[in-house]
Design a protein around this motif. Structure first.
Motif, PDB file in Angstrom:
ATOM      1  N   GLU A   1      -0.481  -6.747   1.076  1.00 11.22           N
ATOM      2  CA  GLU A   1       0.727  -6.760   0.229  1.00 11.22           C
ATOM      3  C   GLU A   1       1.982  -7.025   1.060  1.00 11.22           C
ATOM      4  OE1 GLU A   1      -0.307  -3.603  -3.389  1.00 11.22           O
ATOM      5  OE2 GLU A   1       1.264  -3.128  -1.946  1.00 11.22           O
TER       6      GLU A   1
ATOM      7  N   HIS B   1       2.178   3.139  -2.151  1.00 15.35           N
ATOM      8  CA  HIS B   1       2.262   2.057  -1.179  1.00 15.35           C
ATOM      9  C   HIS B   1       3.717   1.935  -0.735  1.00 15.35           C
ATOM     10  CE1 HIS B   1      -1.689  -0.245  -2.230  1.00 15.35           C
ATOM     11  NE2 HIS B   1      -1.875   0.785  -1.432  1.00 15.35           N
TER      12      HIS B   1
ATOM     13  N   HIS C   1       5.833   1.388  -4.230  1.00 14.88           N
ATOM     14  CA  HIS C   1       5.378   1.613  -5.600  1.00 14.88           C
ATOM     15  C   HIS C   1       4.221   2.601  -5.630  1.00 14.88           C
ATOM     16  CE1 HIS C   1       3.193  -1.834  -3.912  1.00 14.88           C
ATOM     17  NE2 HIS C   1       2.131  -1.330  -4.543  1.00 14.88           N
TER      18      HIS C   1
ATOM     19  N   GLU D   1       0.579   3.100  -7.514  1.00 19.40           N
ATOM     20  CA  GLU D   1      -0.443   2.431  -8.338  1.00 19.40           C
ATOM     21  C   GLU D   1      -1.321   3.501  -8.980  1.00 19.40           C
ATOM     22  OE1 GLU D   1      -2.577  -0.821  -6.612  1.00 19.40           O
ATOM     23  OE2 GLU D   1      -0.875  -1.434  -5.364  1.00 19.40           O
TER      24      GLU D   1
ATOM     25  N   TYR E   1       9.392  -6.093   1.141  1.00 11.06           N
ATOM     26  CA  TYR E   1       8.403  -5.185   0.546  1.00 11.06           C
ATOM     27  C   TYR E   1       9.111  -4.188  -0.360  1.00 11.06           C
ATOM     28  CZ  TYR E   1       4.085  -2.572   0.036  1.00 11.06           C
ATOM     29  OH  TYR E   1       2.967  -1.976  -0.499  1.00 11.06           O
TER      30      TYR E   1
END
Ligand SMILES: [Zn+2]
Ligand SMILES: [Zn+2]
Ligand SMILES: [Zn+2]
Length: 401
Positions: free
Chosen positions: A229, A345, A363, A365, A360
């Motif tokens: 990511e 994350h 967040h 999940e 970046y």
């Protein structure tokens, strides 16, 4: 628990109209579509059959097969977790009053005597700080010692309380505990590259102790999912000078489009404003990812750009807590007793990713486990999702809280 792979048929032989082509579906989000003559217009929000491979816009090498044909659906409704709703269990080491049954307390919030959240050592850590620092190399085989920390956060003094049943104030305290401990673990050792905070709820999600708890693992490497990511969003930033997460939030909030078939002119997909939005707070948004790997997967992100979870303020935590609580209540109302994993994350502490603060976006999940991954998924790395993200989002939004 039903299996995802009832009958994998991408398209009946001889009925494929055209080979799959990568086609833009909406802004940053792409899908390959298999169409058969019987499929008129696979408009996402009409409940029609969808059979397409959707690219993860953030990590394009990851994709999801969205296959909503009846034969692909689980045979029966998702099995809810056998919820343990007891307030206090005499033999449970995490229940209030049983503190002597756990390894020593590392931290307690707001304090030892009146703890609401308590952090203890994990009795069976997957990583430990007692191993040697000598890396092992044998030919092509390399290993790093399992250096790290593995701790348990007891989310609540009460035994069987679900996230959506906790008060927003309590959840803000829990998020503060995540933040403070992450900061301490990063500060405590410069070999730590990533601190992962996650929660397993329900046996299908890997929870071995029914008392509500989270875990925190500090590790000497950046885990692959996070690395992919961070590196992919950096590549996007270098090309477009935009954080892709911010762009996706903008799309979720403002995009409105009708996509027509190039040859027939039929409507292929309609995107309406807010189609992927589940909850919106003052500072946070909960969205259904376009390429959701799990049927009921939801991500919560700060509306304003922030790369590092450690920068959350008290006000952020309060709003995040409200959005998380309402999101979990929606999930509970739709799939009842969801077994799930959630994980944070955030920007890693790695010298080669030090330039990613602009690209970046941290967040949470949330991944409910409603079916078992099959050989198809493990072998291909392609997740199968049997409910279209648009339909799932609609159902979640429709819940009256
Ligand atoms: Zn307990
Ligand atoms: Zn951003
Ligand atoms: Zn992520």
């Amino acid at each position: 628990m039903p299996s995802k792979q009832a009958d994998i048929v991408l398209a009946p032989p001889g009925r494929v109209k055209a080979a799959p082509r990568w086609q833009p579906c909406r802004g940053l989000e792409y899908a390959a579509v298999w169409r058969t003559p019987s499929q008129e217009t696979p408009v996402a929000d009409s409940g029609d059959i969808i059979r397409e491979i959707r690219m993860n816009p953030i990590v394009p090498s990851e994709s999801v097969l969205v296959a909503t044909a009846r034969s692909m659906r689980p045979r029966k409704a998702e099995e809810p977790a056998a919820r343990d709703r007891r307030g206090h269990v005499e033999t449970c080491p995490f229940c209030v009053g049983n503190e002597h049954m756990t390894p020593p307390t590392i931290a307690a919030f707001p304090g030892q005597a009146d703890w609401q959240v308590r952090i203890v050592e994990n009795l069976y850590p997957v990583l430990g700080d007692d191993s040697s620092a000598t890396p092992l190399v044998f030919g092509l085989q390399q290993a790093m010692d399992g250096y790290g920390r593995h701790e348990v956060l007891i989310d609540h003094p009460k035994h069987g309380v679900a996230i959506h049943e906790m008060s927003a104030e309590h959840l803000a305290l829990l998020l503060g505990a995540y933040r403070d401990r992450m900061e301490q673990l990063y500060a405590g050792n410069d070999r730590i590259r990533y601190v992962l905070v996650f929660k397993n709820f329900g046996a299908a999600a890997g929870a071995s102790i029914p008392h509500t708890h989270s875990q925190i693992i500090a590790m000497p490497v950046v885990p692959e999912n996070v690395f992919n990511e961070v590196a992919s969003s950096r590549a996007h930033y270098q090309k477009h000078h935009q954080c892709i997460f911010c762009s996706l939030i903008d799309e979720a909030l403002t995009f409105e489009a009708t996509i027509y078939d190039r040859t027939s002119g039929e409507v292929r997909r309609r995107i309406s404003v807010g189609q992927y939005v589940i909850e919106r707070g003052e500072r946070f948004i909960a969205v259904k990812p376009f390429a959701s790997r799990f049927e009921w997967e939801i991500h919560i992100l700060p509306l304003n750009h922030e790369a590092d979870f450690l920068t959350v303020t008290e006000e952020d935590r309060q709003d995040f807590a409200r959005v998380l609580r309402r999101t979990m209540a929606r999930l509970d109302a739709v799939i009842g007793g969801a077994q799930y994993n959630f994980f944070l994350h955030s920007l890693p502490r790695s010298p080669d990713l030090a330039d990613c603060a602009g690209s970046y976006h941290w967040h949470l999940e949330i991944c409910p486990r409603t079916s078992i991954p099959t050989g198809f998924e493990l072998g291909s790395g392609l997740f199968v999702n049997t409910i279209s993200p648009e339909t799932a989002a609609e159902q979640l939004r429709a819940v009256e809280l």
